[in-house]
Structures are given as structure tokens and as C-alpha cells.
Design a protein around this motif. Structure first.
Motif, PDB file in Angstrom:
ATOM      1  N   ARG A 171      56.486  37.515  12.104  1.00 55.91           N
ATOM      2  CA  ARG A 171      55.511  38.431  12.702  1.00 55.91           C
ATOM      3  C   ARG A 171      54.189  37.710  12.896  1.00 55.91           C
ATOM      4  NH1 ARG A 171      56.611  43.687  13.251  1.00 55.91           N
ATOM      5  NH2 ARG A 171      58.548  44.397  12.347  1.00 55.91           N
ATOM      6  N   ILE A 172      53.577  37.981  14.034  1.00 54.83           N
ATOM      7  CA  ILE A 172      52.291  37.394  14.372  1.00 54.83           C
ATOM      8  C   ILE A 172      51.302  38.537  14.503  1.00 54.83           C
ATOM      9  CG2 ILE A 172      51.003  36.049  16.069  1.00 54.83           C
ATOM     10  CD1 ILE A 172      53.757  34.892  16.932  1.00 54.83           C
ATOM     11  N   ASP A 173      50.195  38.494  13.738  1.00 55.42           N
ATOM     12  CA  ASP A 173      49.201  39.560  13.790  1.00 55.42           C
ATOM     13  C   ASP A 173      48.316  39.373  15.002  1.00 55.42           C
ATOM     14  OD1 ASP A 173      47.381  41.536  13.436  1.00 55.42           O
ATOM     15  OD2 ASP A 173      46.637  40.825  11.506  1.00 55.42           O
ATOM     16  N   LEU A 174      48.486  40.257  15.997  1.00 59.78           N
ATOM     17  CA  LEU A 174      47.675  40.221  17.209  1.00 59.78           C
ATOM     18  C   LEU A 174      46.570  41.263  17.172  1.00 59.78           C
ATOM     19  CD1 LEU A 174      50.529  39.823  19.833  1.00 59.78           C
ATOM     20  CD2 LEU A 174      49.076  38.050  18.868  1.00 59.78           C
ATOM     21  N   GLY A 175      46.468  42.009  16.074  1.00 57.23           N
ATOM     22  CA  GLY A 175      45.443  43.024  15.942  1.00 57.23           C
ATOM     23  C   GLY A 175      45.745  44.301  16.698  1.00 57.23           C
ATOM     24  N   LEU A 176      46.983  44.498  17.124  1.00 53.63           N
ATOM     25  CA  LEU A 176      47.362  45.697  17.861  1.00 53.63           C
ATOM     26  C   LEU A 176      47.782  46.778  16.876  1.00 53.63           C
ATOM     27  CD1 LEU A 176      49.349  43.955  20.705  1.00 53.63           C
ATOM     28  CD2 LEU A 176      46.999  44.767  20.755  1.00 53.63           C
ATOM     29  N   LYS A 177      47.921  47.991  17.373  1.00 56.59           N
ATOM     30  CA  LYS A 177      48.130  49.119  16.488  1.00 56.59           C
ATOM     31  C   LYS A 177      49.566  49.613  16.392  1.00 56.59           C
ATOM     32  CE  LYS A 177      43.432  50.765  17.000  1.00 56.59           C
ATOM     33  NZ  LYS A 177      42.831  50.031  18.087  1.00 56.59           N
ATOM     34  N   ASP A 178      50.506  48.995  17.098  1.00 59.57           N
ATOM     35  CA  ASP A 178      51.874  49.483  16.974  1.00 59.57           C
ATOM     36  C   ASP A 178      52.472  48.979  15.669  1.00 59.57           C
ATOM     37  OD1 ASP A 178      53.919  47.151  18.785  1.00 59.57           O
ATOM     38  OD2 ASP A 178      51.898  46.865  18.042  1.00 59.57           O
ATOM     39  N   CYS A 224      52.712  47.921  26.182  1.00 58.94           N
ATOM     40  CA  CYS A 224      52.809  49.362  26.446  1.00 58.94           C
ATOM     41  C   CYS A 224      51.893  50.128  25.496  1.00 58.94           C
ATOM     42  CB  CYS A 224      54.246  49.842  26.251  1.00 58.94           C
ATOM     43  SG  CYS A 224      55.483  49.020  27.268  1.00 58.94           S
ATOM     44  N   VAL A 225      51.943  49.768  24.228  1.00 51.89           N
ATOM     45  CA  VAL A 225      51.104  50.404  23.215  1.00 51.89           C
ATOM     46  C   VAL A 225      49.631  50.229  23.573  1.00 51.89           C
ATOM     47  CG1 VAL A 225      50.369  50.292  20.794  1.00 51.89           C
ATOM     48  CG2 VAL A 225      52.803  50.192  21.374  1.00 51.89           C
ATOM     49  N   SER A 226      49.270  49.030  23.974  1.00 52.12           N
ATOM     50  CA  SER A 226      47.889  48.736  24.345  1.00 52.12           C
ATOM     51  C   SER A 226      47.435  49.592  25.526  1.00 52.12           C
ATOM     52  CB  SER A 226      47.752  47.248  24.672  1.00 52.12           C
ATOM     53  OG  SER A 226      46.439  46.945  25.070  1.00 52.12           O
ATOM     54  N   SER A 227      48.279  49.742  26.523  1.00 57.93           N
ATOM     55  CA  SER A 227      47.940  50.538  27.709  1.00 57.93           C
ATOM     56  C   SER A 227      47.707  52.000  27.349  1.00 57.93           C
ATOM     57  CB  SER A 227      49.050  50.434  28.755  1.00 57.93           C
ATOM     58  OG  SER A 227      49.179  49.125  29.217  1.00 57.93           O
ATOM     59  N   VAL A 228      48.607  52.576  26.555  1.00 58.40           N
ATOM     60  CA  VAL A 228      48.466  53.973  26.152  1.00 58.40           C
ATOM     61  C   VAL A 228      47.234  54.142  25.272  1.00 58.40           C
ATOM     62  CG1 VAL A 228      49.515  55.830  24.790  1.00 58.40           C
ATOM     63  CG2 VAL A 228      50.896  54.533  26.423  1.00 58.40           C
ATOM     64  N   THR A 229      47.033  53.235  24.328  1.00 52.12           N
ATOM     65  CA  THR A 229      45.879  53.297  23.432  1.00 52.12           C
ATOM     66  C   THR A 229      44.575  53.223  24.216  1.00 52.12           C
ATOM     67  OG1 THR A 229      47.142  52.320  21.625  1.00 52.12           O
ATOM     68  CG2 THR A 229      44.749  52.180  21.463  1.00 52.12           C
ATOM     69  N   THR A 259      46.857  55.597  16.925  1.00 54.77           N
ATOM     70  CA  THR A 259      47.878  54.746  16.325  1.00 54.77           C
ATOM     71  C   THR A 259      49.219  55.089  16.964  1.00 54.77           C
ATOM     72  OG1 THR A 259      48.182  56.295  14.493  1.00 54.77           O
ATOM     73  CG2 THR A 259      46.699  54.447  14.109  1.00 54.77           C
ATOM     74  N   VAL A 260      50.076  54.086  17.067  1.00 51.33           N
ATOM     75  CA  VAL A 260      51.361  54.273  17.728  1.00 51.33           C
ATOM     76  C   VAL A 260      52.478  53.773  16.818  1.00 51.33           C
ATOM     77  CG1 VAL A 260      52.770  53.667  19.730  1.00 51.33           C
ATOM     78  CG2 VAL A 260      50.297  53.992  20.007  1.00 51.33           C
ATOM     79  N   ASP A 261      53.483  54.605  16.638  1.00 54.28           N
ATOM     80  CA  ASP A 261      54.709  54.207  15.954  1.00 54.28           C
ATOM     81  C   ASP A 261      55.723  53.955  17.067  1.00 54.28           C
ATOM     82  OD1 ASP A 261      56.802  53.748  14.230  1.00 54.28           O
ATOM     83  OD2 ASP A 261      57.036  55.847  13.647  1.00 54.28           O
ATOM     84  N   LEU A 262      55.800  52.689  17.508  1.00 53.53           N
ATOM     85  CA  LEU A 262      56.619  52.326  18.661  1.00 53.53           C
ATOM     86  C   LEU A 262      58.111  52.416  18.349  1.00 53.53           C
ATOM     87  CD1 LEU A 262      56.721  51.175  21.573  1.00 53.53           C
ATOM     88  CD2 LEU A 262      56.749  48.906  20.527  1.00 53.53           C
ATOM     89  N   SER A 304      58.268  57.373  21.277  1.00 57.81           N
ATOM     90  CA  SER A 304      57.312  56.841  20.305  1.00 57.81           C
ATOM     91  C   SER A 304      56.330  57.920  19.894  1.00 57.81           C
ATOM     92  CB  SER A 304      56.541  55.666  20.912  1.00 57.81           C
ATOM     93  OG  SER A 304      57.424  54.632  21.276  1.00 57.81           O
ATOM     94  N   ARG A 305      55.973  57.934  18.617  1.00 58.87           N
ATOM     95  CA  ARG A 305      54.981  58.886  18.105  1.00 58.87           C
ATOM     96  C   ARG A 305      53.595  58.260  18.251  1.00 58.87           C
ATOM     97  NH1 ARG A 305      55.409  63.314  14.981  1.00 58.87           N
ATOM     98  NH2 ARG A 305      57.587  62.792  14.632  1.00 58.87           N
ATOM     99  N   VAL A 306      52.700  58.981  18.932  1.00 55.02           N
ATOM    100  CA  VAL A 306      51.331  58.535  19.135  1.00 55.02           C
ATOM    101  C   VAL A 306      50.426  59.518  18.395  1.00 55.02           C
ATOM    102  CG1 VAL A 306      49.521  58.091  20.834  1.00 55.02           C
ATOM    103  CG2 VAL A 306      51.901  57.544  21.387  1.00 55.02           C
ATOM    104  N   THR A 307      49.612  59.004  17.486  1.00 55.51           N
ATOM    105  CA  THR A 307      48.712  59.835  16.702  1.00 55.51           C
ATOM    106  C   THR A 307      47.290  59.627  17.199  1.00 55.51           C
ATOM    107  OG1 THR A 307      50.179  59.638  14.792  1.00 55.51           O
ATOM    108  CG2 THR A 307      47.942  60.417  14.368  1.00 55.51           C
TER     109      THR A 307
END
Length: 107
Positions: A4-11, A49-54, A67-70, A76-79
Motif C-alpha cells: 500500500r502506498i499512502d497518497l493521502g486520499l480518503k478511500d 473516482c473517490v477523489s472526483s466524488v469527494t 469519507t468514502v468506503d470504496l 460504495s458508502r460515502v459519508t
């Protein structure tokens, strides 16, 4: 297993190796009472996709954090975290502007 690479995204569950991220999420910035609303979104497959919706949802006045549970290729659940309730039509318009579809309210 894919590194895993931490890109700072929320998924929290990236769907492809090129978009793998850590499970870290950001807490809302405010210490005041926060309204939390979950919506279900279909069509997202990766962290882009997560980034676009966020991005579209955080542009709505009053939204503090998303926050997104992809669930890649599924629903996907988007909070959405805000200080006041967010208009459902604004949420739907933002999700559609990002190119995705609301599946309905979570059970």
C-alpha cells in the motif's frame, strides 16, 4: 499481497493496485456537533473516482469532510460530515456532476 502506498486520499478499500491507499481517514475539522449523512454511490472503481466524488461534495456549502468506503465496481458508502443537514438535491447533483449515480439511502 499488494504493498500500500499512502497518497493521502480518503478511500479505505481501493479497488486496483495502481490506486492502493492506506485506510487513514480525516476527522471533521470542527469540534461542534457534526451532522453525518451516509449515501450510496454506484460506479466508482478506484481512488480517482473517490477523489472526483469527494471534490464535488466538499464544494457544497456546509460540507466539512467526506469519507468514502470504496467497493470497487459495486455500491460504495460515502459519508458526508457537515455542521447542518445538506440538501439531498445538492448531494445528488454533486455526485452526478462527478459522473456517478446515487443508489439510494443505506438500510
Amino acid at each position: 499481497m499488494t504493498d500500500r502506498i499512502d497518497l493521502g486520499l480518503k478511500d479505505t478499500n481501493a479497488g486496483c493496485a495502481c490506486c492502493a491507499t492506506s485506510a487513514a481517514t480525516d476527522a471533521p475539522a470542527s469540534t461542534a456537533a457534526t451532522v453525518t449523512e451516509d449515501v450510496l454511490v454506484t460506479g466508482m472503481t478506484c481512488s480517482h473516482c473517490v477523489s472526483s466524488v469527494t471534490e464535488e461534495l466538499t464544494a457544497i456549502d456546509g460540507v466539512e469532510n467526506v469519507t468514502v468506503d470504496l467497493n470497487a465496481g459495486g455500491t460504495s458508502r460515502v459519508t458526508i460530515h457537515s455542521l447542518t443537514p445538506i440538501d439531498a438535491a445538492a448531494v445528488q447533483a454533486a455526485v452526478e456532476e462527478a459522473g456517478y449515480t446515487l443508489a439510494g439511502a443505506p438500510a
